[in-house]
Enzyme design. Structure first.
Site, PDB file in Angstrom:
ATOM      1  N   GLY A   1       0.794  -1.227   0.000  1.00 27.00           N
ATOM      2  CA  GLY A   1       0.000   0.000   0.000  1.00 27.00           C
ATOM      3  C   GLY A   1       0.825   1.275   0.000  1.00 27.00           C
TER       4      GLY A   1
ATOM      5  N   GLY B   1       2.562   2.460  -2.439  1.00 26.09           N
ATOM      6  CA  GLY B   1       2.458   3.147  -3.729  1.00 26.09           C
ATOM      7  C   GLY B   1       3.416   2.624  -4.792  1.00 26.09           C
ATOM      8  N   LYS B   2       4.053   1.487  -4.535  1.00 25.89           N
ATOM      9  CA  LYS B   2       5.048   0.942  -5.471  1.00 25.89           C
ATOM     10  C   LYS B   2       4.468   0.736  -6.880  1.00 25.89           C
ATOM     11  CE  LYS B   2       5.635  -2.815  -2.994  1.00 25.89           C
ATOM     12  NZ  LYS B   2       4.670  -2.602  -1.901  1.00 25.89           N
TER      13      LYS B   2
ATOM     14  N   SER C   1       9.664  -6.837  -1.077  1.00 28.24           N
ATOM     15  CA  SER C   1      11.076  -7.223  -0.891  1.00 28.24           C
ATOM     16  C   SER C   1      11.588  -6.713   0.462  1.00 28.24           C
ATOM     17  CB  SER C   1      11.948  -6.743  -2.054  1.00 28.24           C
ATOM     18  OG  SER C   1      11.654  -5.435  -2.483  1.00 28.24           O
TER      19      SER C   1
HETATM   20  N1  LIG Z   1       1.688 -11.892   4.621  1.00 26.44           N
HETATM   21  C1  LIG Z   1       1.733 -10.957   3.673  1.00 26.44           C
HETATM   22  N2  LIG Z   1       2.654  -9.954   3.771  1.00 26.44           N
HETATM   23  C2  LIG Z   1       2.704  -9.021   2.804  1.00 26.44           C
HETATM   24  N3  LIG Z   1       1.910  -8.997   1.707  1.00 26.44           N
HETATM   25  C3  LIG Z   1       0.998  -9.986   1.556  1.00 26.44           C
HETATM   26  C4  LIG Z   1       0.868 -10.989   2.536  1.00 26.44           C
HETATM   27  N4  LIG Z   1      -0.125 -11.826   2.141  1.00 26.44           N
HETATM   28  C5  LIG Z   1      -0.595 -11.372   0.964  1.00 26.44           C
HETATM   29  N5  LIG Z   1       0.086 -10.256   0.612  1.00 26.44           N
HETATM   30  C6  LIG Z   1      -0.152  -9.561  -0.677  1.00 26.44           C
HETATM   31  O1  LIG Z   1       0.975  -9.881  -1.487  1.00 26.44           O
HETATM   32  C7  LIG Z   1       1.613  -8.710  -1.999  1.00 26.44           C
HETATM   33  C8  LIG Z   1       3.108  -8.704  -1.736  1.00 26.44           C
HETATM   34  O2  LIG Z   1       3.747  -9.610  -2.565  1.00 26.44           O
HETATM   35  P1  LIG Z   1       5.287  -9.458  -2.859  1.00 26.44           P
HETATM   36  O3  LIG Z   1       5.640 -10.527  -3.833  1.00 26.44           O
HETATM   37  O4  LIG Z   1       5.591  -8.062  -3.232  1.00 26.44           O
HETATM   38  O5  LIG Z   1       5.933  -9.776  -1.427  1.00 26.44           O
HETATM   39  S1  LIG Z   1       7.456 -10.057  -1.043  1.00 26.44           S
HETATM   40  O6  LIG Z   1       8.294  -9.121  -1.802  1.00 26.44           O
HETATM   41  O7  LIG Z   1       7.762 -11.436  -1.406  1.00 26.44           O
HETATM   42  O8  LIG Z   1       7.542  -9.845   0.413  1.00 26.44           O
HETATM   43  C9  LIG Z   1       0.996  -7.556  -1.259  1.00 26.44           C
HETATM   44  O9  LIG Z   1       0.701  -6.654  -2.287  1.00 26.44           O
HETATM   45  P2  LIG Z   1       1.242  -5.160  -2.404  1.00 26.44           P
HETATM   46  O10 LIG Z   1       0.180  -4.410  -1.717  1.00 26.44           O
HETATM   47  O11 LIG Z   1       1.251  -4.956  -3.888  1.00 26.44           O
HETATM   48  O12 LIG Z   1       2.578  -4.954  -1.815  1.00 26.44           O
HETATM   49  C10 LIG Z   1      -0.259  -8.071  -0.603  1.00 26.44           C
HETATM   50  O13 LIG Z   1      -1.380  -7.750  -1.389  1.00 26.44           O
HETATM   51  N1  LIG Z   2       1.404   9.206  -4.046  1.00 17.91           N
HETATM   52  C1  LIG Z   2       0.206   8.767  -3.694  1.00 17.91           C
HETATM   53  N2  LIG Z   2      -0.673   9.604  -3.118  1.00 17.91           N
HETATM   54  C2  LIG Z   2      -1.889   9.164  -2.752  1.00 17.91           C
HETATM   55  N3  LIG Z   2      -2.334   7.901  -2.921  1.00 17.91           N
HETATM   56  C3  LIG Z   2      -1.519   7.028  -3.499  1.00 17.91           C
HETATM   57  C4  LIG Z   2      -0.201   7.403  -3.905  1.00 17.91           C
HETATM   58  N4  LIG Z   2       0.405   6.314  -4.438  1.00 17.91           N
HETATM   59  C5  LIG Z   2      -0.486   5.302  -4.350  1.00 17.91           C
HETATM   60  N5  LIG Z   2      -1.648   5.737  -3.813  1.00 17.91           N
HETATM   61  C6  LIG Z   2      -2.840   4.897  -3.537  1.00 17.91           C
HETATM   62  O1  LIG Z   2      -2.467   3.993  -2.506  1.00 17.91           O
HETATM   63  C7  LIG Z   2      -3.008   2.702  -2.752  1.00 17.91           C
HETATM   64  C8  LIG Z   2      -1.897   1.648  -2.772  1.00 17.91           C
HETATM   65  O2  LIG Z   2      -1.061   1.893  -3.888  1.00 17.91           O
HETATM   66  P1  LIG Z   2      -0.294   0.699  -4.620  1.00 17.91           P
HETATM   67  O3  LIG Z   2       0.447   1.313  -5.742  1.00 17.91           O
HETATM   68  O4  LIG Z   2      -1.229  -0.419  -4.929  1.00 17.91           O
HETATM   69  O5  LIG Z   2       0.724   0.238  -3.476  1.00 17.91           O
HETATM   70  P2  LIG Z   2       1.706  -1.027  -3.420  1.00 17.91           P
HETATM   71  O6  LIG Z   2       1.977  -1.481  -4.830  1.00 17.91           O
HETATM   72  O7  LIG Z   2       2.936  -0.515  -2.737  1.00 17.91           O
HETATM   73  O8  LIG Z   2       0.966  -2.051  -2.599  1.00 17.91           O
HETATM   74  C9  LIG Z   2      -3.789   2.807  -4.067  1.00 17.91           C
HETATM   75  O9  LIG Z   2      -5.149   2.962  -3.738  1.00 17.91           O
HETATM   76  C10 LIG Z   2      -3.232   4.036  -4.732  1.00 17.91           C
HETATM   77  O10 LIG Z   2      -4.198   4.700  -5.518  1.00 17.91           O
END
Ligand SMILES: Nc1ncnc2c1ncn2[C@@H]1O[C@H](COP(=O)(O)OS(=O)(=O)O)[C@@H](OP(=O)(O)O)[C@H]1O
Ligand SMILES: Nc1ncnc2c1ncn2[C@@H]1O[C@H](COP(=O)(O)OP(=O)(O)O)[C@@H](O)[C@H]1O
EC number: 2.7.1.25
Length: 220
Positions: free
Chosen positions: A37, A39-40, A125
């Site tokens: 969450g 913003g990656k 990561s």
């Molecule tokens: N236990 C746990 N911890 C963190 N995240 C979790 C977990 N279970 C499911 N998810 C979901 O999986 C996304 C992260 O996957 P990644 O491959 O980026 O994780 S990692 O780099 O291997 O740690 C992550 O998505 P992002 O929000 O895009 O980061 C989550 O939606």
């Molecule tokens: N710079 C920013 N300002 C406000 N909201 C953002 C920003 N970057 C991402 N968001 C919002 O935050 C949420 C998570 O972004 P996301 O790119 O999915 O994060 P991640 O890939 O790290 O899990 C989404 O709802 C996105 O619209």
């Protein structure tokens, strides 16, 4: 038993330098790291869009998407491949599974980079050692680590998939930032404070960095 040391590396006929000349820009890996969450994916996709508008060859590798295919979890493999296969090859979120997830993604990103493409990766990561191993695989200067430094409170407020809520309720175990570690980079190439600026502003910082490093030229 097959001996995997009997595998030999082949050089390609079209060199990376030739491809980069054809493309008009260099290849590299832009490695976004940060909490779920933070913003990656959003920033990586805006950078990708900006690069496409300049005619630059780029590709996004994204956590959720890669975990549907190349690095599918056991749950996804169970039905199609059976229990034993799913247990052996499915990747979850234990430290060792995250390590393997990042190792494979690093190898794929390197292939993109060697083909003269800009690979944008968006994975939590969380372990410094895993990220540093990917950096060590690459040629000097190819690995650009971008720390998406969004505080946990903001990520938790956003919670677009409701996962933090589940983690707080104990329905998901080992969730990064809640009951699993996140090791922030010590010397990343770039830190973007995604809590305070728009994705477009942050993506522009990344593009400026690529220009400064001459990965992109003024024309490309
Ligand atoms: N236990 C746990 N911890 C963190 N995240 C979790 C977990 N279970 C499911 N998810 C979901 O999986 C996304 C992260 O996957 P990644 O491959 O980026 O994780 S990692 O780099 O291997 O740690 C992550 O998505 P992002 O929000 O895009 O980061 C989550 O939606
Ligand atoms: N710079 C920013 N300002 C406000 N909201 C953002 C920003 N970057 C991402 N968001 C919002 O935050 C949420 C998570 O972004 P996301 O790119 O999915 O994060 P991640 O890939 O790290 O899990 C989404 O709802 C996105 O619209």
């Amino acid at each position: 038993m097959a001996n995997d040391t009997n595998v030999t590396w082949h050089d390609h006929r079209v060199s990376r330098e030739e491809r980069e000349r054809l493309h008009g820009h260099r290849g590299c890996v832009i490695w976004f790291t940060g909490l779920s969450g933070s913003g990656k994916s959003t920033i990586a996709n805006v950078v990708d869009h900006m690069l496409a508008a300049r005619g630059v060859k780029s590709a996004v590798l994204d956590g959720d998407n890669v975990r549907h295919g190349l690095n599918a979890g056991p749950g996804m493999l169970r039905e199609s491949h059976g229990e034993a296969y799913a247990e052996r090859f499915g990747l979850g979120f234990s430290a060792i599974d995250r390590e393997e997830n990042i190792r494979r993604i690093g190898a794929v990103a390197q292939l993109f980079c060697e083909s003269g493409t800009i690979a944008l990766t968006a994975f939590i990561s969380p372990y410094r050692l895993d990220r540093d191993r990917v950096r060590a695989m690459m040629r000097e200067g190819d690995f650009i680590e971008v720390f998406v430094d969004t505080p946990l409170e903001i990520c938790e407020q956003r919670d677009p998939k409701g996962l933090y809520k589940k983690a707080r309720a104990g329905e998901i175990k080992h969730f990064t930032g809640i009951d699993d570690p996140y090791e922030a980079p010590e010397t990343p190439e770039l830190v973007v404070c995604a809590g305070e600026r728009t994705p477009e502003e942050l993506a522009t910082e990344v593009i400026d960095y690529l220009m400064k490093r001459e990965i992109l030229s003024a024309a490309g």
